[in-house]
Scaffold this motif. Structure first.
Motif, short mmCIF file in Angstrom:
data_model
loop_
_atom_site.label_atom_id
_atom_site.label_comp_id
_atom_site.label_asym_id
_atom_site.label_seq_id
_atom_site.Cartn_x
_atom_site.Cartn_y
_atom_site.Cartn_z
N LEU B 36 49.41 -7.52 -2.02
CA LEU B 36 49.53 -8.52 -1.33
C LEU B 36 48.22 -9.17 -2.71
N THR B 39 48.42 -12.55 -5.78
CA THR B 39 47.57 -14.21 -6.19
C THR B 39 45.78 -14.31 -5.76
N ARG B 106 37.13 -11.32 -6.09
CA ARG B 106 37.63 -12.38 -5.29
C ARG B 106 38.76 -11.59 -4.14
N VAL B 108 38.74 -8.19 -3.23
CA VAL B 108 38.21 -7.77 -2.89
C VAL B 108 38.47 -8.29 -1.13
N LYS B 109 37.79 -9.30 -1.33
CA LYS B 109 38.17 -10.31 0.20
C LYS B 109 39.91 -10.39 0.31
N HIS B 110 41.10 -10.93 -0.37
CA HIS B 110 41.89 -11.02 0.21
C HIS B 110 42.77 -9.32 0.45
N CYS B 111 42.41 -8.32 -0.04
CA CYS B 111 42.51 -7.02 -0.51
C CYS B 111 43.09 -6.76 1.62
N SER B 112 44.24 -6.18 1.38
CA SER B 112 45.01 -6.65 3.67
C SER B 112 44.45 -5.18 3.94
N ILE B 113 43.64 -4.08 3.06
CA ILE B 113 43.50 -2.92 3.73
C ILE B 113 42.11 -3.06 3.70
N GLY B 114 40.91 -4.07 2.46
CA GLY B 114 39.68 -3.08 2.69
C GLY B 114 39.15 -2.26 0.91
N ASP B 354 34.61 -17.72 -1.76
CA ASP B 354 36.55 -17.96 -1.79
C ASP B 354 36.42 -18.46 -3.47
#
Lengths: 211, 432
Positions: B36, B39, B106, B108-114, B354
């Motif tokens: 994920l 994008t 960028r 990193v923020k959107h990674c579902s795990i972190g 973001d």
């Protein structure tokens, strides 16, 4: 108690021991030593990292709603299944019957979550970018956990007939948890901590307005 | 590529085998390959190739970790995609970790795990640096800083000439003999640093900041030798080189006996000096380190400078340098400075934490072999700018300015690109 009960207790013991070892290793390696002058709060950063940061304008959520939703339901189903697994084990001694309405709620929930799990498996199998990203471990982990949820559901309904298969599947999953990516059960929380540490230290998280 | 020697491989693997704390093994074990993150990466968006998915960047390093540091990877490597460190792997790592990532964070923020993907990319670069496989173009930039004190190898005489020329301009403009650009003066409150692109290409940004210092009646100086705020060791992955470069500025603060090191307009330089520098050197700094944006904001808040927003009537937008906003906590500070300087400020979408990288970070500007990719990914920023309708883009980073100027030209945006000091100087009300 039958042989499969002892087998699963052994698998559970191995799983807990290995995951505990991973946890202890993380603790013993410790948190980063940062010599820069701290600008924010690690505690606030970690709290934000573990709460709002997981949903706040997260592209992995809002740009991928079906996958994200399936993933959330799948994980809830996993935790419910693990909880039921412990309950089933204890129930060998306790002999408590769950009320029928609760059984049916659990069955419905686990049906949805296992469908979500298998859907994610099929997605991984069908989409080329996902195949390129995946290894055997990804497929096995996903498949075993989805199967575990499905058999938890079946064990709720037909425990007299499928109990042995249920515990074998649960044992396989627990043992596999020690070698594959299912270990992220431990590392997920550590990752959120480290992100909170990093952004909290620099006063990036939690977001704030300038005065 | 030449065959890797055992010594090279051992050096690279040492990076994985000797973690300083739990951060490395955490992030190497946390990715679940959900995909994920794709994008959120400008390389994936612009080039539409899944090899640029951030998770696959992590996987390059994680697969080596599994092969050499885990029992499963040693016994059944195929099960967990545990890969050998060989020439093919090294080439792939160079192409992806150096050539297709700006370490903007960028994803990193959107990674579902972190997962801290940018950190893992840096670890991969560290491994390549340990094998002496940093792209020659990037290494040349580091070498210039190591040997001359600045990454553009500007001779001291040339730098001093430029500063004297700028001082004359300032004297003329202010018509005051106190309007100066001090060089190598001891016991001043501030030692101010520059991105070498300023004396080389954008000297007006130096005189703009000098004007702000003049208005604030600041006690400050520049160094004629160690003024470079950049530290490309952050991007090359060589911590020893990064430490030598960090030591340059540390020693210069001590030599000139300044109280505060003020970091000029450079995103990665600010990060490398303020947040990473003490860690490269393994010690806390016994002087203050702040960015020029925070300094300007202090002047505004304390009334040491006065700004007239009405002087700038054009629409202005802001590009957040990744290492100042997302990785430096200055998102709101940047806006404070700008909101006090211009009357028509409009945000890009997305912005702040973001924001998309301009494409020039991660050492990309230094690595000419990846120019085509860099300009292509810059299209995302070009479209962001276009949609704001702004005629001025402000950014407090000279690497970003360089990249923005190139995409301004390529994508025909017809905007002016300015630094914060320049926009503040334009709005400055000088009281005599």
């Amino acid at each position: 108690m039958y042989w499969y009960h002892w087998t699963t207790i052994l698998a559970l013991s191995i799983c807990i021991s290995v995951l505990f070892w991973h946890f202890i290793r993380l603790i013993s390696l410790g948190k980063p030593k940062d010599y820069s002058r701290k600008s924010g709060s690690i505690t606030k950063g970690v709290v934000y990292s573990s709460t709002k940061a997981m949903v706040d304008h997260k592209e992995s959520a809002y740009l991928h709603i079906p996958t994200y939703f399936a993933g959330m339901v799948y994980h809830i189903g996993t935790f419910v299944s693990l909880f039921l697994y412990v309950f089933f084990l204890l129930n060998i001694l306790l002999q408590i019957s769950l009320p029928p309405w609760l059984v049916w709620i659990l069955v419905a929930g686990l049906l949805v979550s296992s469908i979500c799990g298998f859907s994610l498996f099929i997605k991984r199998l069908l989409l080329k970018p996902m195949r390129n990203l995946s290894n055997l471990d990804d497929y096995l982990s996903n498949f075993l956990v989805s199967l575990f949820q499905l058999f938890t559901l079946l064990n709720l309904l037909y425990s007299n007939n499928i109990e042995a298969i249920y515990y074998i599947i649960a044992s396989l999953m627990l043992l596999y948890m020690t070698v594959g990516k299912l270990k992220h059960m431990v590392y997920f929380f550590a990752a959120r901590y480290h992100l909170g540490f990093f952004y909290g230290w620099r006063n990036v998280w939690p977001p704030h307005k300038s005065k | 590529m030449k065959k890797l020697t055992k010594e090279q491989i051992d050096k690279a693997l040492k990076v994985l085998k000797m973690p300083a704390d739990s951060k490395l093994i955490t992030h190497l074990n946390a990715c679940v390959h959900c995909g994920l993150c794709a994008t959120s990466c400008m390389y994936f968006i612009a080039l539409q190739n899944d090899k640029y998915t951030p998770a696959r960047k992590v996987e390059l390093v994680a697969s080596l970790y599994r092969r050499y540091c885990t029992l499963t990877g040693k016994i059944v490597p195929k099960l967990v995609n545990a890969r050998e460190l060989d020439e093919q792997m090294a080439e792939e790592m160079i192409d992806i970790l150096f050539g297709a990532c700006t370490m903007c964070g960028r994803c990193v923020k959107h990674c579902s795990i972190g997962v801290d993907i940018a950190y893992i990319v840096r670890v991969g670069r560290q491994m390549l640096a340990a094998m002496d496989l940093v792209p020659a173009t990037l290494q040349a930039t580091v070498d210039a800083a190591l040997t001359t004190g600045n990454n553009m190898a500007i001779p001291t005489e040339e730098f001093v000439d430029t500063i004297q020329w700028m001082e004359e301009e300032l004297l003329d403009e202010m018509n005051d003999k106190n309007a100066r650009i001090p060089l190598d003066e001891k016991d001043k409150h501030i030692l101010y640093t520059l991105n070498p692109r300023e004396p080389k290409f954008f000297p007006l940004s130096i005189s703009a900041m000098a004007k702000v210092f003049y208005a604030a009646k600041e006690s400050w100086t520049l160094s004629s030798k160690m003024y470079d705020v950049t530290n490309y060791g952050l991007f090359s992955g060589n911590n020893e080189h990064a430490a030598v470069i960090a030591q340059h500025l540390y020693d210069e603060v001590k030599r000139l006996n300044a109280n505060t090191l003020v970091l000029g307009e450079c995103g990665h330089g600010s990060r490398a000096t303020r947040w990473e520098g003490p860690n490269y050197l393994g010690m806390e700094y016994d002087f203050d380190v702040i960015t020029v944006v925070e300094l300007i904001n202090d002047y505004i808040r304390s009334g040491r400078i006065k700004l007239d927003k009405s002087l700038i009537k054009e629409r202005v937008t802001m590009h957040d340098p990744c290492h100042l906003s997302r990785n430096g906590g200055l998102e709101s500070e940047l806006r404070f400075a700008l909101n006090n300087s211009v009357s028509d400020f409009v945000e890009m979408t997305p912005h702040g934490f973001d924001n998309f990288c301009c494409g020039g970070g991660g050492g990309q500007l230094a690595m000419s072999e990846y120019n085509d990719r860099r300009i292509k990914i810059g299209e995302i920023k070009a479209e962001q700018i276009r949609k704001t309708g702004a005629s001025i883009v402000v950014t407090p980073c000279h690497n970003c300015i360089d990249q923005l100027m190139q995409i301004n030209h390529t994508y025909k945006l017809n905007v002016k690109i300015k630094s914060i000091a320049e926009i503040v100087a334009d709005a400055l009300v000088i009281e005599k």
